[in-house]
Design a protein around this motif. Structure first.
Motif, mmCIF file in Angstrom:
data_model
loop_
_atom_site.group_PDB
_atom_site.id
_atom_site.type_symbol
_atom_site.label_atom_id
_atom_site.label_comp_id
_atom_site.label_asym_id
_atom_site.label_seq_id
_atom_site.Cartn_x
_atom_site.Cartn_y
_atom_site.Cartn_z
ATOM 1 N N ASN A 175 27.014 -17.470 23.032
ATOM 2 C CA ASN A 175 28.268 -17.128 22.359
ATOM 3 C C ASN A 175 28.152 -17.293 20.846
ATOM 4 O OD1 ASN A 175 29.830 -16.239 24.505
ATOM 5 N ND2 ASN A 175 30.366 -18.325 25.101
ATOM 6 N N GLN A 176 27.435 -18.309 20.388
ATOM 7 C CA GLN A 176 27.212 -18.466 18.954
ATOM 8 C C GLN A 176 26.397 -17.285 18.414
ATOM 9 O OE1 GLN A 176 25.773 -22.359 17.763
ATOM 10 N NE2 GLN A 176 26.812 -23.275 19.516
ATOM 11 N N CYS A 177 25.381 -16.872 19.168
ATOM 12 C CA CYS A 177 24.575 -15.698 18.779
ATOM 13 C C CYS A 177 25.433 -14.440 18.735
ATOM 14 C CB CYS A 177 23.415 -15.496 19.750
ATOM 15 S SG CYS A 177 22.061 -16.649 19.533
ATOM 16 N N ARG A 178 26.296 -14.276 19.716
ATOM 17 C CA ARG A 178 27.154 -13.093 19.764
ATOM 18 C C ARG A 178 28.053 -13.017 18.537
ATOM 19 N NH1 ARG A 178 30.588 -13.626 24.594
ATOM 20 N NH2 ARG A 178 31.344 -11.576 24.031
ATOM 21 N N ARG A 179 28.594 -14.184 18.102
ATOM 22 C CA ARG A 179 29.435 -14.199 16.900
ATOM 23 C C ARG A 179 28.632 -13.795 15.662
ATOM 24 N NH1 ARG A 179 32.156 -18.376 19.648
ATOM 25 N NH2 ARG A 179 30.702 -19.987 18.986
ATOM 26 N N LEU A 180 27.416 -14.334 15.524
ATOM 27 C CA LEU A 180 26.584 -13.991 14.369
ATOM 28 C C LEU A 180 26.165 -12.519 14.394
ATOM 29 C CD1 LEU A 180 24.361 -17.190 14.163
ATOM 30 C CD2 LEU A 180 26.161 -16.484 12.577
ATOM 31 N N ARG A 182 27.863 -10.061 15.820
ATOM 32 C CA ARG A 182 29.052 -9.282 15.511
ATOM 33 C C ARG A 182 29.306 -9.277 14.001
ATOM 34 N NH1 ARG A 182 33.172 -12.151 17.743
ATOM 35 N NH2 ARG A 182 32.218 -11.780 19.756
ATOM 36 N N ALA A 183 29.095 -10.410 13.337
ATOM 37 C CA ALA A 183 29.334 -10.492 11.897
ATOM 38 C C ALA A 183 28.297 -9.703 11.103
ATOM 39 C CB ALA A 183 29.324 -11.958 11.450
ATOM 40 N N SER A 204 29.357 -5.699 19.353
ATOM 41 C CA SER A 204 29.873 -6.701 20.284
ATOM 42 C C SER A 204 29.046 -6.684 21.558
ATOM 43 C CB SER A 204 31.335 -6.421 20.614
ATOM 44 O OG SER A 204 32.119 -6.516 19.451
#
Length: 130
Positions: free
Chosen positions: A24-29, A31-32, A37
């Motif tokens: 989930n942390q990787c997914r946020r980075l 996405r940014a 997504s």
């Protein structure tokens, strides 16, 4: 082994809380940085994580992906690393392969001494630099 069994065993790694937290942390980075997504239910999530971890400039994403890989090795054991071929890429000039070892000889008949150096391409032929 059936396709449904592959998907079941493939998503078993997402049942670990620490791995899901890292993903989930990787997914946020991702996405940014890449504006993409990723879904936890995507069957190719591991490959996409590896793809973005290889393309990122963020050391944080690279570190997180490394932690995910270590957790997966502890959970599932060593896996086969998919890497591009390490062979030297074929050099091309205007779509034609160039033989790097084949140095073309000078076609003109001047008597100037030639310096050994970088090979240049001129009109599709490899010529030694003067």
């Amino acid at each position: 082994m059936t396709a449904s069994a592959d998907n079941t065993s493939d998503h078993r790694w997402l049942m670990q809380y620490n791995i899901v937290n890292l993903v989930n942390q990787c997914r946020r980075l991702i996405r940014a940085e890449f504006d993409d997504s990723l879904s936890l239910t995507d069957p190719h999530l591991r490959e996409k994580l590896a793809h973005y971890a290889g393309r990122t400039r963020s050391q944080g994403l690279q570190r997180l992906y490394g932690e995910i890989r270590l957790a997966l090795i502890q959970l599932e054991g060593e896996d086969t690393l998919v890497t591009p071929e390490t062979a030297t890429p074929i050099r091309r000039y205007r779509g034609q392969p160039i033989d790097a070892g084949n140095q073309a000889t000078q076609t003109d008949t001047d008597d100037k001494p030639h310096r050994a150096g970088k090979t240049l391409m001129y009109r599709g032929r490899a010529v030694a630099q003067r």
